[in-house]
Design a protein around this motif. Structure first.
Motif, PDB file in Angstrom:
ATOM      1  N   HIS A 263      -3.795   3.270 -14.302  1.00 61.06           N
ATOM      2  CA  HIS A 263      -3.493   1.918 -13.805  1.00 61.06           C
ATOM      3  C   HIS A 263      -2.445   1.104 -14.522  1.00 61.06           C
ATOM      4  O   HIS A 263      -1.925   0.143 -13.973  1.00 61.06           O
ATOM      5  N   CYS A 299      -3.039   3.925  -9.042  1.00 56.66           N
ATOM      6  CA  CYS A 299      -2.253   2.684  -9.145  1.00 56.66           C
ATOM      7  C   CYS A 299      -1.110   2.748 -10.144  1.00 56.66           C
ATOM      8  O   CYS A 299      -0.115   2.044  -9.990  1.00 56.66           O
ATOM      9  N   CYS A 337     -10.429   4.955 -12.586  1.00 57.22           N
ATOM     10  CA  CYS A 337     -10.336   5.885 -11.460  1.00 57.22           C
ATOM     11  C   CYS A 337      -9.953   7.308 -11.869  1.00 57.22           C
ATOM     12  O   CYS A 337      -9.408   8.065 -11.073  1.00 57.22           O
ATOM     13  N   GLY A 447      -7.546  -0.734  -1.053  1.00 57.09           N
ATOM     14  CA  GLY A 447      -8.712   0.009  -1.505  1.00 57.09           C
ATOM     15  C   GLY A 447      -8.541   1.497  -1.658  1.00 57.09           C
ATOM     16  O   GLY A 447      -7.440   2.031  -1.597  1.00 57.09           O
ATOM     17  N   CYS A 448      -9.689   2.136  -1.801  1.00 55.06           N
ATOM     18  CA  CYS A 448      -9.814   3.445  -2.425  1.00 55.06           C
ATOM     19  C   CYS A 448      -9.895   4.586  -1.420  1.00 55.06           C
ATOM     20  O   CYS A 448      -9.611   4.429  -0.241  1.00 55.06           O
ATOM     21  N   CYS A 478      -4.746   2.700  -3.213  1.00 53.14           N
ATOM     22  CA  CYS A 478      -4.784   4.034  -2.610  1.00 53.14           C
ATOM     23  C   CYS A 478      -4.565   3.971  -1.107  1.00 53.14           C
ATOM     24  O   CYS A 478      -4.158   4.958  -0.491  1.00 53.14           O
ATOM     25  N   CYS A 520      -3.567  -2.264  -7.235  1.00 49.55           N
ATOM     26  CA  CYS A 520      -4.707  -3.125  -6.893  1.00 49.55           C
ATOM     27  C   CYS A 520      -4.654  -4.490  -7.574  1.00 49.55           C
ATOM     28  O   CYS A 520      -5.101  -5.469  -6.996  1.00 49.55           O
ATOM     29  N   SER A 557     -14.970   1.666  -5.557  1.00 49.15           N
ATOM     30  CA  SER A 557     -15.077   1.187  -6.937  1.00 49.15           C
ATOM     31  C   SER A 557     -15.612  -0.242  -7.015  1.00 49.15           C
ATOM     32  O   SER A 557     -15.536  -1.010  -6.050  1.00 49.15           O
ATOM     33  N   LYS A 559     -14.191  -2.434  -8.596  1.00 46.75           N
ATOM     34  CA  LYS A 559     -13.010  -3.297  -8.450  1.00 46.75           C
ATOM     35  C   LYS A 559     -12.849  -3.734  -7.000  1.00 46.75           C
ATOM     36  O   LYS A 559     -12.443  -4.868  -6.721  1.00 46.75           O
TER      37      LYS A 559
HETATM   38 NI1  NFS Z   1      -7.919   0.214  -6.626  1.00 45.07          NI
HETATM   39 FE1  NFS Z   1      -6.294   1.701  -8.057  1.00 45.07          FE
HETATM   40 FE2  NFS Z   1      -7.374   3.736  -5.906  1.00 45.07          FE
HETATM   41 FE3  NFS Z   1      -9.464   2.296  -5.598  1.00 45.07          FE
HETATM   42 FE4  NFS Z   1      -8.907   3.309  -7.840  1.00 45.07          FE
HETATM   43  S1  NFS Z   1      -6.704   3.734  -7.951  1.00 45.07           S
HETATM   44  S2  NFS Z   1      -7.255  -0.060  -8.668  1.00 45.07           S
HETATM   45  S3  NFS Z   1      -9.888   1.255  -7.365  1.00 45.07           S
HETATM   46  S4  NFS Z   1      -9.320   4.357  -6.097  1.00 45.07           S
HETATM   47  S5  NFS Z   1      -7.486   1.781  -4.822  1.00 45.07           S
END
Ligand code: NFS
Length: 650
Positions: A263, A299, A337, A447-448, A478, A520, A557, A559
């Protein structure tokens, strides 16, 4: 993952899943088939906050049956609300601790104490300084930056009053937050208070608990995350449109492949630099490689894509499969992640999993700790170790032949500029097109991936349906990577997928129908875009008045929960999908509050469906409801009639 569902709609994953099976590698999808989620925990009805439990209080099987309470008497509502806000605490911590790391690095850079980082974007420096109430007139950039760094760092632990960036929200929104008493102090304090209140025997009223969750979530979206984005922009540049490519096909057989995964851009920015280092390039040549090929995952990928056009190798559920190609010489991870299984998958191949962040190690991984003071050297050490590993490739190398072109880099500032030009930068043209009905509304899709559902399927069904219905999509995380892999982040996608009104706008401005706004933490850019649309006028006085909706398909997640909640309390109707249930469904009271009653107070609310098409319908219905409230339903009918009429003429 139910056995009757395909694991993915992405061909690279399907192809490499077969290879994984042949190679005897166990993947996330295999484990998802082996292990069913606990249905009671999944609905938020299991309390393990003390050693008298865990107490399970599922809904009674039959209407009127006995509703259990915990040993202490905690009700299902209290338990579900506690669990939910602990998820917010986890998510807000992840974003905001990332933000704090950026603020620390920013301050060191401002003081000139770390050689490889400096203020790159002075315009944004001045802007953020003004937003934080710092005097800029007649002062040296360095002094402004140092004061900004100190003030930004202090925001995280602010004990009284409220965080400064809330002032950027629309007036009406601020009034709602004030009235509800949810203007957050520093995010650290709000998170600690969640942990205190949810300890055994403290706050035991679900609305009171959820209110604390709201404070922490706002502290994340309008605080920790927003600071992360803004300070990164000052250090590394505000993103502008860049062309790149996405999917595992970006890996190269004859080059040293390094994937940066996680991230934070602090290290990956330096790895970008190191990968161009002539000495390292010639070292790679001397080892028989034709170059160094850097790509990103999750990310971190979005961060280095937005600012350098570094290609994306994949999203969350592709991390194991990248290694299964046999072509990845190093996967460099920082925080969030990152699957612990990477180490065991890598043990079947030659890939080095390199952990770098002082906060995150994985048993069995190679550790090269990264420090800002010696940033470029740490990065070079990492790249060198990948190069040394090139010769150790073993077994068959299979790089799927799939990748798509994309344009990313749509920061809030860039959209402003693209729409209005540099002299009259504004969202007014977007507002006009929403008012005249060419664009029906705005959707934030974020989102994921979630291994309980077919990888990427919900994102794609939802996004395609939205743009087909003239809803412009702003995307991050994602979800943005999914859209990139499908070719939706190109202006041409408008011809293939967008409705006639949106297509016309995309054609005129030269933008894709789906705009990649970053990682994110950059969901804060979506908040700023929504605020700018409100401020440019004609679409009501608040974010909740806009014909707009949010979604996190395939969420997994904590998050995502924090993001969902700060969207909702910022006035956005927000729908989740991908999990088999939602983590408060074990309490009717909490569900009713989040899914209905919140709308009366905050103008936004939660929703959930396991069907992405249904998700699109719900969002479009909400957008139409808002258009009607603004008196814009007529305008849209007229435009549609025009298009029909035009088609008939052909
Ligand atoms: Ni957001 Fe990015 Fe992907 Fe989900 Fe994980 S990488 S911070 S939490 S899985 S989008």
């Amino acid at each position: 993952m139910a056995e009757n569902k395909p694991i993915s709609v992405d061909k690279t994953v399907l192809e490499l899943y077969e290879k994984a099976k042949k190679d005897g590698v166990n993947t996330v999808f295999d484990r998802a088939m082996d292990m069913k989620p606990c249905p009671i925990g999944a609905e938020g009805s299991c309390c393990k906050n003390c050693a008298m439990g865990p107490c399970r209080v599922p809904l009674p099987k039959k209407e009127g049956g006995e509703q259990k309470v915990g040993l202490c008497g905690a009700t299902a509502a209290t338990i579900a609300a506690r669990n939910f806000i602990r998820m917010i605490a986890g998510g807000a911590s992840a974003h905001s601790d990332h933000g704090r790391g950026v603020a620390e690095t920013f301050l060191l850079a401002a003081k000139g104490e770390i050689p490889n980082y400096r203020v790159r974007d002075t315009q944004k420096l001045y802007q953020l300084a003004m937003d934080m109430g710092i005097e800029i007139e007649g002062r040296e950039d360095k002094d402004i930056a140092v004061e900004l760094g100190e003030k930004a760092l202090a925001e995280f632990g602010r004990q009284t009053g409220h965080i400064s960036l809330l002032e950027k929200a629309p007036e009406k929104r601020k009034d709602i937050w004030k009235k509800e008493g949810v203007m957050p102090r520093g995010v650290d304090r709000e998170i600690v208070e969640i942990m205190h209140r949810t300890h055994m025997g403290v706050d035991q009223d679900y609305k009171s608990l959820l209110k604390q969750g709201t404070r922490a979530a706002i502290g994340d979206g309008w605080g920790g995350s927003m600071l992360a984005t803004d300070l990164q922009d000052i250090l590394f540049g505000v993103p502008v449109p860049v062309i790149s490519e996405a999917n595992l096909g970006v890996l190269k057989k004859d080059e040293v492949n390094i994937i940066v995964h996680g991230h934070e851009p602090l290290l990956s920015e330096m790895i970008v630099l190191a990968s161009h280092d002539p000495e390292l390039l010639s070292l790679a040549k001397s080892k028989g490689a034709n170059g160094i090929n850097l790509s990103g995952m999750c990310c971190t990928a979005n961060e280095v894509l937005m600012r350098h056009g570094i290609p994306i190798s994949g999203n969350f559920l592709q991390q194991e499969f990248a290694i299964v190609t046999g072509a990845v010489d190093a996967m460099v991870v920082d925080v969030q992640c990152i699957m612990q299984s990477l180490v065991s998958v890598a043990s079947c191949y030659h890939t080095k999993i390199i952990t770098t962040n002082p906060k995150a190690d994985i048993t069995g991984a190679t550790r090269i700790e990264f420090h800002e003071h010696d940033a470029l050297n740490s990065a070079k050490k990492i790249v060198r170790s990948a190069i040394e590993n090139f010769k150790n490739r073993k077994g068959e190398v299979v790089i799927p032949n799939h990748k798509s072109k994309m344009i990313a880099g749509f920061s809030h500032e860039t959209i402003n500029y693209l729409l209005g030009g540099s002299f009259r930068a504004s969202y007014k043209p977007l507002n006009d097109n929403i008012i005249n009905g060419r664009i029906r509304g705005i959707a934030g899709v974020v989102g994921c991936n979630n291994a309980r559902t077919t990888h990427d399927s919900h994102h794609l069904i939802l996004i395609k349906e939205l743009i087909k219905n003239d809803v412009i999509v702003l995307t991050t995380g994602c979800s943005a990577i999914t859209a990139a892999k499908e070719g939706l982040l190109t202006p041409e996608a408008a011809y293939e997928y967008a409705g006639p009104g949106l297509r016309e706008v995309c054609e005129t401005v030269g933008i894709p129908p789906v705009l990649h706004m970053g990682s994110c933490v950059d969901n804060s850019r979506i908040l700023m875009a929504a605020t700018a649309v409100v401020k440019d006028g004609g679409l009501g006085n608040d974010i909740s008045d806009l014909p707009a909706a949010g979604a996190a398909p395939e969420w997994m997640s904590e998050k995502a929960i924090s993001i969902g909640h700060y969207f909702v309390v910022s006035g956005v109707y927000t729908v989740f999908s991908g999990s088999e249930t939602f983590p408060v469904f074990g309490s009717k009271d909490v569900t009713k509050y989040l899914f209905e009653e919140m709308q009366e107070t905050y103008g936004g609310m939660w929703d959930f469906t396991s069907d992405p098409m249904e998700m699109a319908k719900k969002m479009i219905a909400h957008i139409d409801k808002k258009r009607k409230a603004l008196g814009l339903d007529k305008a849209r009918e007229r435009v549609l009639f025009d298009m029909e009429a035009r088609r008939e003429l052909v």
